[in-house]
Every structure is written in C-alpha cells, then in structure tokens.
Design an enzyme around this catalytic site. Structure first.
Site, PDB file in Angstrom:
ATOM      1  N   TRP A  25      -9.816 -10.566   5.815  1.00 24.06           N
ATOM      2  CA  TRP A  25     -10.815 -10.237   6.843  1.00 24.06           C
ATOM      3  C   TRP A  25     -11.738 -11.404   7.171  1.00 24.06           C
ATOM      4  CZ3 TRP A  25     -10.369  -5.865   9.625  1.00 24.06           C
ATOM      5  CH2 TRP A  25      -9.602  -4.816   9.089  1.00 24.06           C
ATOM      6  N   TYR A  71       0.848  -1.211   0.000  1.00 27.05           N
ATOM      7  CA  TYR A  71       0.000   0.000   0.000  1.00 27.05           C
ATOM      8  C   TYR A  71       0.877   1.252   0.000  1.00 27.05           C
ATOM      9  CZ  TYR A  71      -3.100  -3.574   2.063  1.00 27.05           C
ATOM     10  OH  TYR A  71      -3.809  -4.725   2.335  1.00 27.05           O
ATOM     11  N   GLN A  81     -13.758   5.952   3.795  1.00 28.47           N
ATOM     12  CA  GLN A  81     -13.541   4.894   4.798  1.00 28.47           C
ATOM     13  C   GLN A  81     -14.083   5.383   6.136  1.00 28.47           C
ATOM     14  OE1 GLN A  81      -9.274   4.033   4.612  1.00 28.47           O
ATOM     15  NE2 GLN A  81      -9.716   1.986   3.837  1.00 28.47           N
ATOM     16  N   TYR A  98       0.470   0.313  -7.595  1.00 25.46           N
ATOM     17  CA  TYR A  98      -0.740  -0.092  -6.866  1.00 25.46           C
ATOM     18  C   TYR A  98      -1.943  -0.092  -7.810  1.00 25.46           C
ATOM     19  CZ  TYR A  98      -4.660  -0.234  -3.666  1.00 25.46           C
ATOM     20  OH  TYR A  98      -5.821  -0.601  -3.035  1.00 25.46           O
ATOM     21  N   ASP A 145     -12.695  -5.396   3.647  1.00 28.58           N
ATOM     22  CA  ASP A 145     -13.041  -5.630   2.245  1.00 28.58           C
ATOM     23  C   ASP A 145     -13.764  -6.939   1.898  1.00 28.58           C
ATOM     24  OD1 ASP A 145     -11.373  -3.515   2.637  1.00 28.58           O
ATOM     25  OD2 ASP A 145      -9.818  -4.179   1.270  1.00 28.58           O
ATOM     26  N   GLU A 190       0.344  -6.850   9.022  1.00 30.65           N
ATOM     27  CA  GLU A 190      -0.997  -6.305   8.796  1.00 30.65           C
ATOM     28  C   GLU A 190      -2.026  -7.127   9.590  1.00 30.65           C
ATOM     29  OE1 GLU A 190      -1.902  -6.661   4.679  1.00 30.65           O
ATOM     30  OE2 GLU A 190      -3.560  -5.215   4.733  1.00 30.65           O
TER      31      GLU A 190
HETATM   32  C1  9WN Z   1      -8.216  -1.256  -0.301  1.00 28.23           C
HETATM   33  C2  9WN Z   1      -4.582   0.072   3.754  1.00 28.23           C
HETATM   34  C3  9WN Z   1      -5.918  -0.599   3.486  1.00 28.23           C
HETATM   35  C4  9WN Z   1      -6.842  -0.599   4.714  1.00 28.23           C
HETATM   36  C5  9WN Z   1      -8.071  -1.487   4.518  1.00 28.23           C
HETATM   37  C6  9WN Z   1      -7.596  -2.867   4.078  1.00 28.23           C
HETATM   38  C7  9WN Z   1      -6.761  -2.772   2.807  1.00 28.23           C
HETATM   39  C8  9WN Z   1      -7.060  -1.911   0.463  1.00 28.23           C
HETATM   40  C9  9WN Z   1      -6.506  -3.035  -0.380  1.00 28.23           C
HETATM   41  O1  9WN Z   1      -5.642  -1.919   3.036  1.00 28.23           O
HETATM   42  O2  9WN Z   1      -7.587  -2.319   1.751  1.00 28.23           O
HETATM   43  O3  9WN Z   1      -8.647  -0.122   0.359  1.00 28.23           O
HETATM   44  O4  9WN Z   1      -5.889  -2.720  -1.415  1.00 28.23           O
HETATM   45  O5  9WN Z   1      -6.675  -4.209  -0.035  1.00 28.23           O
HETATM   46  O6  9WN Z   1      -8.671  -3.719   3.907  1.00 28.23           O
HETATM   47  O7  9WN Z   1      -8.832  -1.557   5.684  1.00 28.23           O
HETATM   48  O8  9WN Z   1      -7.255   0.713   4.990  1.00 28.23           O
HETATM   49  O9  9WN Z   1      -3.975  -0.490   4.891  1.00 28.23           O
END
Ligand code: 9WN
Length: 436
Positions: free
Chosen positions: A364, A29, A105, A80, A172, A407
């Site tokens: 999740w 991310y 969010q 990404y 998600d 995570e």
């Molecule tokens: C999509 C960043 C985010 C969290 C979310 C988590 C995950 C993203 C992804 O990562 O989501 O938003 O690309 O999977 O589910 O809660 O904010 O850490």
C-alpha cells in the site's frame, strides 16, 4: 479483447469458488475476507445473482453477536498466518458462532446489496425475487453492523471511525500508519512464522518483518482483553481515527438507509441517514485546507497524520460540498496523482509518486490497486461525475489487459504484483465490463 477479459475474470472467480464462498485469492489469502466479499459479490452478480447472494449470506453468518462483521472467516484449515489459533475468537466475551478474526474492515457491504438488487431487477424473474427476498430478509443483520460501527467506533459522535489495527483500514502498511506504528513497541510475545512472503515474487512486495511483529502484537493485545471493545480502546497501542473508513461508512449508511426506506423500515432509514450525515461531516472537517486532502488522526497523541496516501481523497467517496469535490477531483487527476508523468496507467496510486514515502512495489506504499480504482469510479458515478467514472474505468481496463488479475500493479512499469488471480480484481473487471 472485451469478451476475453470478461471470460478470464469469470474463470478467476470460478477458480476461487469454494461453493458457498469465494476465497480472496488462491494461495496468499485462502479464506473469506469481509470487504473482499462485498466487491466479489458485486462482480459475481453480473454472472449469477443467486451466487452473489450466497456470497453475502455466508459472510453474514459469521457476524458477531455485537453486530461486528469480522474481517476474516476461517472455514477450513490452511497455512495462512495469523490463523484462528492466533486470533482465538472463541475467547471473546461474546464469541461468534464461526471461527473468525477479531477485527473488522470497511463497510462496503451495502454497495453490494444495492448492486445485487439492481442486477436482480434488471434480469427480472427469479433473479429479481431472489435479490429482493435476500435484501429484505437480511437487512436487520446489515443494519446491526452499521449501528455497531456508529456506536462502538465513534462513541463520542465525532463522525470519524476509530480503528485498532491497520488491517481494519484495509490499507495495512500505508504511510498513513507510520507514525502510530512508530509508537508500538512489541514486548515479549509468542513466536510466529510469516507465511505470506512465500506467495509473492519478492519479499519487498509485502510489509516488513518489523511491521508484522507490530501487527501480531496488536492481535495479542486484543486477545488478552477477550475482544472487549471498551478495554481495547483503553489498552491497545494503535488507536487512530481513520478518515477513509469513515467516508465508506458515510456512503454505506446512506445506501442502507435508502434500502431500508424502500423496504418499509422508516425508522431505520432515518437513523441511517443521520449516521451518513454525521460521518460525511466528520470527513469534511478532516480536510486539510492547505493540501486539500483528508487527514487521519492518531488518538493516542492527538496528532494529525499528514501523508500523501490515497485515503486523502475520502470526500470523493463520502460525497461533499461541490467546491471540495471539485478541488479533490483536480488533485486526483493532477501531476501528483493520476496525472503523474511517470505513470503507466492514469489510475490512482496508493501513495503519491511525488511523495518521499512512495515505494513503487511495496503493497500500500505506491502500487495501484484495481479494486480501489473501481471504488473511486463507482462512487464518482453515484455522485453524478460520469466523466471521472468513465476515465478511471477505461484506464483500469487497459491495465487489466494483461489478464493476470493481480492484487496490485507497479504504477511505473505496469507490472503485476502481489497475488495473481485476486478475486476482487476479477470482480471489478466483470462489473466494469457490464457498465452501460
Ligand atoms: C490482512 C485480502 C486482504 C485485503 C486487505 C489487504 C490484505 C491481509 C493480509 O489482503 O490484507 O487482512 O494478510 O495482508 O491489505 O485490504 O482485504 O485480499
């Protein structure tokens, strides 16, 4: 051990720091996420109040003219997916100044404001001034965000927040969303390549390809109507009342109302306290008397979405009548949740290990997310349950002793999963360490 954990957590946050913002994680991310930013700012405030303020300021700069705080801010190119080329926020009827995603969010930002203020005052001097000036100066923006949620995402005043994508819930691929997604059938769409699966040890730790197709389909549906909220409500295939988001709005509105009162904004304070009461009532009404868990609702079919997901404990976040809280607490610590005999650490799993949908390694659908443990412990403390808060904190710190700041974790083996060096995990550790 304690000092080593705090040092390692601070090092993770430094490593993910781009100067004005902290990416959610180094590879998986590489951008700024909305609710991650709030949790991150709570942790960073324990190290540097000005840096925590900068974190929140950079997020607020991406606020949409409507008041929405977008879920991702894209400030640099990366691999990404879906990136800004797919989200196309510039096509919005009222576009934001920065390139962002087009959804939101959960609103945990006022928790960060309160923590920054508290830490600034504890430290005193310039930290106190920085924190107070920041909160006073940015309150209008944060108020607009809560106001937008209350008006646009609960237009009929039911006290429950509607979401248009499961990414808005932050959970998600939770089993909560299995039914609504079973009714999302993507048509012809621009092809895409997932990049998320490159950054985890095994593909099964992430959502499936089928789920991703639906996720992107929904993005395309929103772009097609240029993010017009009214049009989205009519056309989007995923339309759900999210009980956990609603609980967070209740808590967040209560906190921002307190801040508004403190900074002399009496009318805003009264308005936010009404918003808090409305969503607290919405959450309370969504508790299933049989299971004791709060339940989402699919707004397309009207169907209640029973699932053994962590969101069922929404009243522990929003606050509720004493008997509801007592039952929820007992359930949370009981054999289907934290007290399940196979768990390595007694912290809340994202899905009950006793449920058919439980999958110990998939995102999740079973793993334990330290940031969620932090949220439940913080809320328990706020609602006067220091015992629960302390128990969760202690167990969570044991879990984080591997120093991977993952995570999420396999609840049965304790193995680190998903991204490593995840910012919000490190932030949770830093904050917990500072609790007295
Ligand atoms: C999509 C960043 C985010 C969290 C979310 C988590 C995950 C993203 C992804 O990562 O989501 O938003 O690309 O999977 O589910 O809660 O904010 O850490």
């Amino acid at each position: 051990m304690t000092a080593a954990l705090a040092d390692a957590a601070a090092a993770v946050l430094r490593g993910n720091d781009l100067g004005h913002l902290t990416v959610a994680s180094p590879d998986l991310y590489p951008h700024q996420w909305s609710w991650d930013t709030a949790f991150v700012a709570v942790g960073i405030s324990r190290v540097s109040v000005p840096r925590a303020v900068a974190e929140m300021t950079s997020l607020l700069a991406a606020q949409w003219p409507s008041g929405m705080i977008p879920h991702i801010v894209f400030d640099r190119p990366s691999a990404y997916f879906p990136g800004p080329e797919r989200w196309r926020s510039e096509l919005a009827i009222e576009p934001p100044a920065l390139r962002t995603s087009g959804i939101c969010q959960p609103p945990v930002h006022s928790l960060a404001l309160a923590c920054i203020l508290q830490e600034g005052r504890r430290r005193g001097g310039s930290d106190r001034r920085t924190a107070e000036d920041f909160v006073a100066g940015t309150l209008p923006g944060w108020l607009a965000w809560h106001r937008w949620l209350a008006a646009s995402r609960d237009p009929e005043g039911h006290g429950l927040v509607e979401i248009h994508h499961s990414w808005e819930s932050g959970m998600d691929n939770s089993p909560r969303w299995d039914f609504p997604y079973s009714r999302v059938t993507p048509g012809e769409m621009e092809p895409f390549t997932r990049t998320d699966t490159r950054h985890v040890g095994e593909v099964r730790q992430r959502p499936t390809d089928e789920e991703y197709r639906r996720y992107i389909w929904l993005v395309d549906q929103m772009v097609a109507v240029r993010y017009d909220e009214e049009a989205i409500r009519k056309t989007i295939d995923f339309h759900v009342a999210d009980v956990f988001f609603s609980a967070l709005l209740a808590l967040a509105a209560e906190i921002i109302g307190e801040l508004a009162e403190e900074f002399g904004r009496r009318a805003d304070a009264a308005e936010m306290s009404e918003v808090a009461a409305r969503f607290r009532a919405g959450v309370a009404a969504a508790v299933d008397p049989e299971t004791g868990l709060a339940t989402d609702r699919d707004l397309r079919s009207g169907r209640l979405l029973h699932s053994a997901a962590l969101s069922g404990f929404a009243p522990l976040i929003s606050g509720a009548e004493a008997d509801v809280l007592a039952r929820q607490r007992e359930l949370l610590l009981g054999p289907d949740w934290c007290g399940h005999r196979a768990l390595r650490h007694a912290v809340p799993p994202s899905t009950s290990p006793a449920a058919a949908q439980f999958d110990r390694r998939r995102y999740w659908r079973g793993p334990q997310w330290p940031v969620m443990t932090w949220l439940f412990s913080w809320a328990a403390r706020r609602h006067g349950d220091a015992e629960l808060a302390g128990r969760l904190r202690e167990e969570a710190l044991r879990q984080l002793g591997d120093l991977s700041f993952a995570e999420y974790y396999d609840p049965l083996s304790g193995q680190a999963l998903g991204s490593r060096a995840q910012s919000w995990t490190a932030a949770a550790a830093l904050d917990w360490m500072a609790w007295s």
